[in-house]
Design an enzyme around this catalytic site. Structure first.
Site, mmCIF file in Angstrom:
data_model
loop_
_atom_site.group_PDB
_atom_site.id
_atom_site.type_symbol
_atom_site.label_atom_id
_atom_site.label_comp_id
_atom_site.label_asym_id
_atom_site.label_seq_id
_atom_site.Cartn_x
_atom_site.Cartn_y
_atom_site.Cartn_z
ATOM 1 N N ALA A 68 0.944 -1.159 -0.103
ATOM 2 C CA ALA A 68 0.032 -0.022 -0.208
ATOM 3 C C ALA A 68 0.634 1.655 0.010
ATOM 4 O O ALA A 68 0.233 2.741 -0.877
ATOM 5 C CB ALA A 68 -0.786 -0.096 0.949
ATOM 6 N N THR A 69 2.012 1.294 -0.238
ATOM 7 C CA THR A 69 2.894 2.733 0.714
ATOM 8 C C THR A 69 3.591 3.080 -0.760
ATOM 9 O O THR A 69 2.656 4.189 -1.386
ATOM 10 C CB THR A 69 4.524 2.170 1.501
ATOM 11 O OG1 THR A 69 3.702 1.799 2.838
ATOM 12 C CG2 THR A 69 5.339 2.990 1.324
ATOM 13 N N ASN A 135 -5.644 3.195 10.488
ATOM 14 C CA ASN A 135 -5.378 2.205 11.932
ATOM 15 C C ASN A 135 -5.323 2.204 12.901
ATOM 16 O O ASN A 135 -4.831 1.263 14.032
ATOM 17 C CB ASN A 135 -4.061 2.268 10.263
ATOM 18 C CG ASN A 135 -3.276 3.578 10.534
ATOM 19 O OD1 ASN A 135 -3.363 4.455 10.638
ATOM 20 N ND2 ASN A 135 -1.994 3.458 11.238
ATOM 21 N N SER A 180 -3.517 -3.372 0.863
ATOM 22 C CA SER A 180 -2.321 -4.652 0.754
ATOM 23 C C SER A 180 -3.412 -5.638 1.065
ATOM 24 O O SER A 180 -3.792 -5.858 2.419
ATOM 25 C CB SER A 180 -1.730 -3.987 2.039
ATOM 26 O OG SER A 180 -0.707 -4.651 2.624
ATOM 27 N N CYS A 301 4.077 1.651 12.094
ATOM 28 C CA CYS A 301 4.901 1.972 11.178
ATOM 29 C C CYS A 301 5.640 3.511 12.053
ATOM 30 O O CYS A 301 6.368 3.875 11.611
ATOM 31 C CB CYS A 301 4.354 2.788 10.034
ATOM 32 S SG CYS A 301 3.506 1.878 8.955
#
Length: 355
Positions: A68-69, A135, A180, A301
């Site tokens: 996804a990044t 998230n 993701s 993260c």
């Protein structure tokens, strides 16, 4: 070990692993090669693409990425014009927007309310980036309304659907969607960007353009196959998984007892995310005391950065409150017994921090 960190990553589904193994053990062809084995590999990739797309709106195409990044970077850097996003977005959005700002692009960061919800966006063209399910605190943004507002201003709507894909409906009116595999019981190392028909993006990666509309790099049939089966399972088990999560949410809230405050809205919220705080809680001590329970003090993260959660601070929590918060994430493979056996020592250890 009790695993309560589903927002960071989810356990790999056995069915996804089984789909991957042949491509790791004996079927090693490049899916971009024209020979028979290459065509077999490509067929596996295209099956996976269809499985992933089945949980996304009609009228667009799925481009596989490394995660996804990369998908979010591509969507943001591949567009032009001003960027509008939310203070509670993932670092993959906020940091990319900051990088674009450093190159001279106009960026606006919208504040969030105490519930974590943003109700409106400025009227200007360009790109609006908003997360479907947060998230860190699990709140669900009004993506359909944000898309309408973006379109009225002539902007595109990028939806970070990583936490909501397969769990929360994605409005048909969005223009770009990042997802993701490892957040839906698939493998790490693969994600996708859904691009609405007619939307054009400048390439992020150059060197072959193997993935339409211009993403370069050799795809892994193994990762694609695992992603596809994981997506198929999300579709097949949607009602079953949702009912299970609701039972776990109720059980966790009941067993935690008094003294805890939920961060962010409880509705609308994905109930597999329980972000809570307790006044004066020493989270580092709590995690040290409970090393057999995997839970989080914030986004994976940002782990090790020494910073408190930017999401919790964005919804108005003080530094002390943010640092007194923990996130419990659970889902398909969390049993009620496992959750109860983890919640009870968390509650007891937190209570034991006061004489």
């Amino acid at each position: 070990m009790s695993y309560l960190d589903y927002q960071a990553t989810t356990p790999l589904a056995p069915e996804a692993l089984a789909a991957m193994l042949p491509w790791l053990e004996s079927q090693h062809a490049n899916p971009h090669s024209p020979h028979r084995e290459g065509r077999r590999a490509k067929a596996a990739v295209e099956l996976a693409r269809d499985q992933v797309a089945a949980l996304l709106p009609p009228g667009g195409g799925v481009a596989f990425t490394s995660g996804a990044t990369e998908a979010l970077n591509w969507a943001i850097k591949g567009t032009t014009g001003p960027i509008t996003t939310l203070a509670t977005e993932h670092a993959a959005v906020l940091d990319t927007a900051a990088a674009e700002a450093a190159r001279g692009r106009d960026v606006t960061i919208l504040p969030a309310g105490a519930d974590g919800i943003v109700d409106s966006v400025p009227s200007r063209a360009g790109l609006v980036a908003a997360m479907l399910v947060n998230n860190e605190i699990g709140v669900i943004q009004p993506i359909a309304a944000l898309a309408d507002a973006a379109h009225a201003a002539g902007a595109l709507l990028l939806c970070d659907a990583v936490q909501g894909y397969g769990r929360v409906a994605i409005p048909d009116t969005v223009d770009l969607i990042a997802i993701s595999a490892h957040k839906i019981h698939g493998p790490k190392g693969i994600g996708a960007l859904w691009i609405r028909d007619g939307v054009t993006l400048a390439p992020l990666l150059h060197g072959g353009g193997q993935e339409a509309p211009g993403r370069s790099g050799t795809l892994s049939p193994a990762l694609c196959a695992g992603f596809g089966v994981a997506a198929q399972l999300m579709a097949d088990r949607k009602d079953q998984d949702a009912a299970h999560v609701e039972r776990l949410w109720a059980l966790a809230r009941d067993r935690l007892g008094p003294g805890w405050t939920i961060n962010g809205a409880t509705d609308p919220r994905y109930h597999g995310n329980l972000n809570i705080r307790r006044e004066g809680l020493d989270v580092n001590r709590l995690m040290s005391d409970l090393r057999d329970i995997a839970f989080s003090a914030g986004s994976a993260c940002a782990s090790g950065s020494g910073r408190s959660s930017h999401v919790l601070r964005a919804i108005g929590l003080s530094e002390t409150q943010a640092r007194s918060s923990i996130r419990l994430g659970f889902g398909r493979y969390t049993t009620e017994t496992e959750l109860a056996d983890a919640i009870d020592p968390i509650a007891a250890a937190a209570e034991g921090q006061w004489p």
